[in-house]
Design an enzyme around this catalytic site. Structure first.
Site, mmCIF file in Angstrom:
data_model
loop_
_atom_site.group_PDB
_atom_site.id
_atom_site.type_symbol
_atom_site.label_atom_id
_atom_site.label_comp_id
_atom_site.label_asym_id
_atom_site.label_seq_id
_atom_site.Cartn_x
_atom_site.Cartn_y
_atom_site.Cartn_z
ATOM 1 N N HIS A 125 45.723 29.152 35.337
ATOM 2 C CA HIS A 125 45.319 30.422 34.414
ATOM 3 C C HIS A 125 43.956 30.900 34.327
ATOM 4 O O HIS A 125 43.361 30.873 33.352
ATOM 5 C CB HIS A 125 46.266 30.275 33.210
ATOM 6 C CG HIS A 125 46.122 31.209 32.375
ATOM 7 N ND1 HIS A 125 47.100 32.609 33.390
ATOM 8 C CD2 HIS A 125 45.910 32.283 31.499
ATOM 9 C CE1 HIS A 125 47.429 33.852 32.015
ATOM 10 N NE2 HIS A 125 46.658 33.740 31.238
ATOM 11 N N ASP A 154 42.478 33.895 33.570
ATOM 12 C CA ASP A 154 42.669 35.453 32.909
ATOM 13 C C ASP A 154 41.536 36.755 34.280
ATOM 14 O O ASP A 154 40.560 35.933 34.658
ATOM 15 C CB ASP A 154 41.762 35.501 31.641
ATOM 16 C CG ASP A 154 43.385 34.858 31.036
ATOM 17 O OD1 ASP A 154 44.288 35.561 31.008
ATOM 18 O OD2 ASP A 154 43.177 33.952 30.465
ATOM 19 N N ASP A 183 51.521 34.306 30.615
ATOM 20 C CA ASP A 183 50.560 34.551 29.087
ATOM 21 C C ASP A 183 50.763 36.044 28.730
ATOM 22 O O ASP A 183 50.036 36.834 27.814
ATOM 23 C CB ASP A 183 49.593 34.143 29.805
ATOM 24 C CG ASP A 183 48.190 34.643 28.832
ATOM 25 O OD1 ASP A 183 49.133 34.354 27.356
ATOM 26 O OD2 ASP A 183 47.262 34.797 28.831
ATOM 27 N N HIS A 243 46.486 41.780 32.189
ATOM 28 C CA HIS A 243 46.920 41.706 30.311
ATOM 29 C C HIS A 243 46.075 41.042 29.295
ATOM 30 O O HIS A 243 46.232 40.694 28.086
ATOM 31 C CB HIS A 243 48.150 40.166 30.534
ATOM 32 C CG HIS A 243 47.757 39.055 30.803
ATOM 33 N ND1 HIS A 243 48.153 38.404 31.792
ATOM 34 C CD2 HIS A 243 46.993 37.883 29.497
ATOM 35 C CE1 HIS A 243 47.389 36.834 31.509
ATOM 36 N NE2 HIS A 243 46.847 36.388 30.792
HETATM 37 ZN ZN LIG Z 1 46.310 34.894 29.733
#
Ligand SMILES: [Zn+2]
Length: 996
Positions: free
Chosen positions: A262, A264, A374, A578
């Site tokens: 994950h 980002d 997420d 996101h």
């Molecule tokens: Zn995230």
């Protein structure tokens, strides 16, 4: 806990921590260290290796916020280490509690090949499985000194989040940089002990399995000589063999583990750092893949692959190789893990098409599922869009963060606004950063909602939120948990295989209808208004660029700027990540996002303007180019404007003004508030009696945590109504009545223009705000004389209905909800809509007046959280909203589109007939473009906008050789419908390809 149990647990814990783990490396030898701290931004690795290096003493400080320091490590394997496994151990000053949020480095060999990354939970570098004494070592580290912004002082304002304001002081102090002998048997013992210690804690207190594990642990420690760990580790392990070999129960839960990080795409670091995070993480993951034959690593986001392809080709080559071997799994089929609540339908379609096209071109594969662990809630338009793009499954876990209601399913069918259903899975482990701890594994078994009828769930395994990914400790645990009594069975598995099996065994899944609302992070609909406004403008600018460029290409043979449009779309899709579009990144990210949006809009407008020039030709007629399919002259084409012959009157009354045209009469008080808005046709007043609309309300807004993310419901308990007006004036401008109100409040001021055009039932409210608040939320309230059961808020390709009551905890939790361009409130025969050009949040309450129940809708205009960007939203904003009196789904949709897609006037000679148009009630053209395959075919997307069945036809204004339906991402579909006529079901989206 039983006394004997706690004694054993305490014993194992202490021996593991203080003796076994430190003995994993039996001896060490320091490396010679030199460094070069870069003055500015990162440089390519080849340049880094060629820098001049100065001596550096291990134990000294290094690394200002956002800096890059190249380390050169040299040394020699000591003579006595021949045949041993040797590693480098490098501690840059890590705090192991915060992987992903601090310093990290990518390690290179002298020839420039990447080895792996080091980060707080992964501090080793392989040197040799069987070293040779005297072998010389030369390693280079590209180390990033990223500041810790979250964990030490959670949610306190900081200036470290932008390189323009961060401190130049060094943040880290190196600890050791050395060669060391790795003892595999001690490492394995540490995992044996840890797995059994964690497993027994989850078992029934006095059950035989737990008792036997505890006895085995005691026996093992009895065999361990604490002064001779290396020599006695094997003996200790032998005592644990039976406990570790005992197989899982027949009915045990099964966990499909997938390696995960994950990363980002921007968050508490800028985009440029994500590029390096991806390189670091993927180099470690390919290293782990090479050394563990069972391990599978999954990574989403085509953008992240494209980054390393461009910036770290040497890392990308390894990734490509691992993908070809089926060990590195491209997941999700999207350009980035985007927000799905705020982007338009076109943007979601492009997230899919750019994502899948990249995976297909680079790896020859398509993702079968959408992987979004997420993002902050999921739009109810998604099931249809995913299905029409060809996806077969959807994965998230974020809904487990709900503040109030526990989601009732883990594997289920999710049904969207059009009735499409998608098989969906939430991991019962409630995390996307699993360590495969005993607690997490037991939680999966215990919480899995489908235990009666299904047996399996997913676990994304690895350090996430900034990267790092899976570690050898985790793969070691997975090996032990594959078939272990008392535990769920853990197996590395491709999510596609999990979903095939999960669908096969769950023959009658439960159905969840409507949005997957996240009962948290409600402020993400409002924080960072400039980012939101930039997104709305950029989305529209690209659609218009495509429309006019396509028209010019087909009509006049103009070149279609495929490459430039691809570039701009990818930039936009990245901004929809996101943590960017939701406004939850550091100041640096939002500063860059604003500039990027401005550049996208400017470049898209250049494309559109050039195409319109070609179409208009040379002349002096004023031509109106209308980029929408719904209103005005020549929808999707250009024609001279027609004079309406209508007028609006403006009269003064009681210090305020009355605005009136043939459609509506609007009363504005001396304070600039709207107390009446009457629809001429029905005589109905939109405004609840005795109330005031267009009322700005300023709330204190200080959530308990996650400042940019959260609005806590108690914000409502304290509010200032901003009634006082400093000035009020009115005039007719080009036949439109305009009332200007100025207000000052707290540390801010606003100037609002309330206008009514002669031919419009929409009161347009253009508000220019100089906003300097701290921890405040600005709402704009409209108490409406409507006893509405629901509000209908636009989402992608349609709208969704939400009850206005709060009968259940599920409705009560939705105290701040999402919209796109309109929210409609109606009784069966009369409705009112609020439209906007740049906002996404609103709330609804049922209120009581003397006349009965009314419905108040309040638009969320601005926030002022101080974390992670301490100056969030400070500055000037222009927000345009509109009150549509007597609205229906058709007119609300039209008003929303018109506000966001104004026509352009160009001087020229030629009327431009629309390239395509549609007939049929409620059908909206969403995009007109040339096909992605560059064949020159035209692709048109339409949708049914009213939530009703309809029929219609596409009128094609150019020579063509057939019309056939294609998928949302322009794939051929079997048994495709052909021809210009179509029947659409409620909110159905249809994409067609017109062959030329
Ligand atoms: Zn995230």
């Amino acid at each position: 806990m039983h006394e004997e149990t706690s004694l054993t647990v305490g014993r194992v814990t202490r021996v593991l921590t203080e003796r076994v783990t430190p003995a994993i490396y039996s001896t060490s030898h320091p490396l010679t260290v030199k460094t070069h701290q870069l003055d500015g931004e990162p440089i390519p690795p080849a340049h880094g290796l060629a820098l001049d290096f100065a001596p550096f003493e291990v134990g000294s400080a290094w690394g200002p916020a956002w800096g890059t320091t190249w380390f050169k490590l040299t040394g020699e394997v000591p003579a006595g280490w021949s045949g041993r496994r040797v590693e480098a151990r490098i501690d840059l000053g890590f705090d192991i509690n915060m992987p992903g949020f601090q310093c990290e480095a990518l390690v290179y060999r002298a020839d420039g090949t990447p080895v792996k990354s080091i980060n707080p939970r992964n501090q080793w570098v392989p040197i040799s499985d069987a070293a040779e004494g005297g072998e010389s070592i030369e390693l280079y580290l590209e180390a990033a000194s990223n500041p810790v912004l979250l964990d030490y002082h959670p949610f306190l304002p900081t200036q470290e989040g932008d390189i323009e304001t961060s401190s130049p002081e060094p943040l880290y102090r190196t600890r050791h940089m050395e060669l060391a002998v790795f003892e595999p048997e001690v490492f394995e013992l540490s995992l044996d002990l840890e797995v059994l210690l964690e497993l027994q804690a989850e078992l029934p207190e006095t059950g035989p399995r737990r008792m036997r594990i505890l006895q085995a642990l005691d026996n093992a420690l009895d065999r361990l000589d604490l002064q001779r760990i290396v020599a006695t580790a094997s003996d200790a392990r032998a005592q644990l063999r039976d406990a570790l070999d005992s197989p899982a129960e027949a009915s045990s839960h099964r966990i499909a583990a997938v390696g995960h990080a994950h990363i980002d795409s921007a968050w508490l670091w800028p985009v440029r750092e994500t590029i390096r995070k991806v390189a670091r993480t993927t180099s470690s993951m390919t290293e782990l893949i090479e050394n563990d034959p069972d391990f599978l690593y999954g990574m989403s986001s085509a953008q992240q692959y494209e980054w390393i392809k461009e910036h770290r080709p040497e890392v990308y080559a390894r990734v490509k190789d691992a993908v070809a071997k089926g060990r590195f799994l491209p997941l999700g089929g999207m350009w980035v893990e985007s927000d799905t609540v705020m982007p338009t339908g076109e943007s979601i379609a492009r997230q899919f098409s750019y994502g899948q096209r990249f995976f297909e071109k680079e790896f020859g594969i398509r993702s079968k599922g959408v992987w979004l662990p997420d993002s902050f809630g999921y739009s109810p338009a998604l099931p249809q869009l995913m299905r029409r793009a060809g996806f077969e499954w959807f994965f998230t876990q974020k809904i487990s963060w709900n503040q109030r209601n526990v989601f009732p399913h883990h594997s289920f069918l999710w049904e969207g606004i059009d009735g499409s259903r998608m098989f969906t899975h939430f991991p019962p482990m409630d995390t996307y950063n699993s360590q495969l701890s005993g607690e997490e594994v037991a939680k999966s078994t215990r919480q899995f909602r489908e235990n009666r009828v299904a047996t399996q769930s997913i676990a994304p395994v690895g350090w996430g939120d900034g990267g790092g990914g899976t570690t050898r400790e985790m793969t070691g645990k997975a090996r032990r948990l594959a078939d272990l009594e008392g535990s769920a069975r853990v197996q590395w598995q491709h999510p596609d295989d999990f979903f095939d099996a999960a669908k096969a065994e769950l023959t009658d899944p439960a159905v969840w209808v409507g949005e997957l609302y996240l009962e948290l992070h409600r402020g993400t609909l409002t924080s960072q208004h400039a980012t939101k406004a930039g997104n709305r403008r950029a989305e529209q600018a690209l659609i218009e660029a495509e429309l006019w460029a396509t028209t010019a290409a087909v009509r006049d043979g103009a070149a279609y700027p495929h490459d430039e449009l691809d570039r701009l779309w990818k930039l936009l899709l990245l901004q929809q990540f996101h943590d960017i579009l939701p406004g939850t990144s550091i100041a640096w990210v939002h500063r860059e996002a604003a500039a990027t949006f401005a550049a996208i809009v400017a470049d898209a407008q250049t494309i559109a303007a050039a195409a319109r020039r070609v179409l208009a030709g040379e002349g002096d007629r004023k031509l109106v180019f209308n980029p929408t399919s719904i209103a005005g002259p020549a929808p999707l084409g250009a024609a001279p404007a027609a004079a309406s012959g209508l007028s609006v009157s403006l009269t003064e009354r009681d210090g305020g003004f009355v605005l009136e045209n043939d459609l509506v009469t609007v009363v504005i008080t001396a304070e600039g508030l709207i107390t009446s808005a009457v629809d001429t046709a029905t005589g109905r007043d939109a405004i609840a009696p005795g109330t005031e609309a267009n009322l700005f309300q300023l709330h204190q807004d200080f959530p308990n945590m996650w400042d940019a993310w959260d609005i806590d419901h108690f914000y409502r308990n304290r509010v200032d109504d901003l009634r006082a007006a400093e000035s009020l004036s009115a005039q007719l401008v080009d036949g439109t009545a305009e009332v200007v109100v100025e207000r000052s409040f707290s540390t801010s001021a606003l100037r609002q223009t309330i206008s009514l055009a002669p031919d419009s039932a929409t009161v347009v409210l253009r508000t220019e705000i100089d906003w300097n608040e701290t921890e405040k939320l600005l709402k704009l309230a409209f108490p409406l004389d409507l006893q509405a059961a629901t509000t209908e808020a636009e989402t992608q390709f349609g709208f969704h209905s939400r009850p206005t009551h709060v009968n259940t905890s599920w409705e009560a939790a939705k105290f701040e909800t999402s919209m796109h361009r309109f929210v409609l409130v109606r009784e069966p025969d009369f409705g009112v809509a609020l439209v906007n050009d740049s906002i996404y949040g609103y709330d609804t309450t049922r209120d009581s007046t003397d006349a009965g129940v009314s419905t108040t809708v309040r638009l969320s205009l601005l926030r002022a959280p101080r974390f992670p960007d301490p100056d969030t939203d400070h500055g000037t904003h222009v927000i345009t909203t509109g009150l549509v009196i007597g609205a229906t789904p058709e007119s609300a949709t039209a008003a929303g589109i018109e506000l966001n897609a104004p026509a352009t006037v160009v001087t020229g000679a030629n009327n431009v007939a629309p390239l395509v148009s549609v007939s049929g009630e409620g059908i909206v053209v969403s995009s007109v473009k040339l096909a992605d395959d560059r064949s020159g075919d035209v692709v048109v997307r339409v949708y049914e906008s009213r939530g009703r069945r309809t029929t219609g036809a596409l009128n094609v204004g150019f020579a063509h050789s057939g019309i056939r339906e294609v998928s949302l991402i322009e794939d051929e579909i079997p048994d495709a419908r052909t021809g210009a006529e179509f029947a659409l079901t409620p909110f159905e989206v249809r994409t067609v390809r017109i062959a030329r």
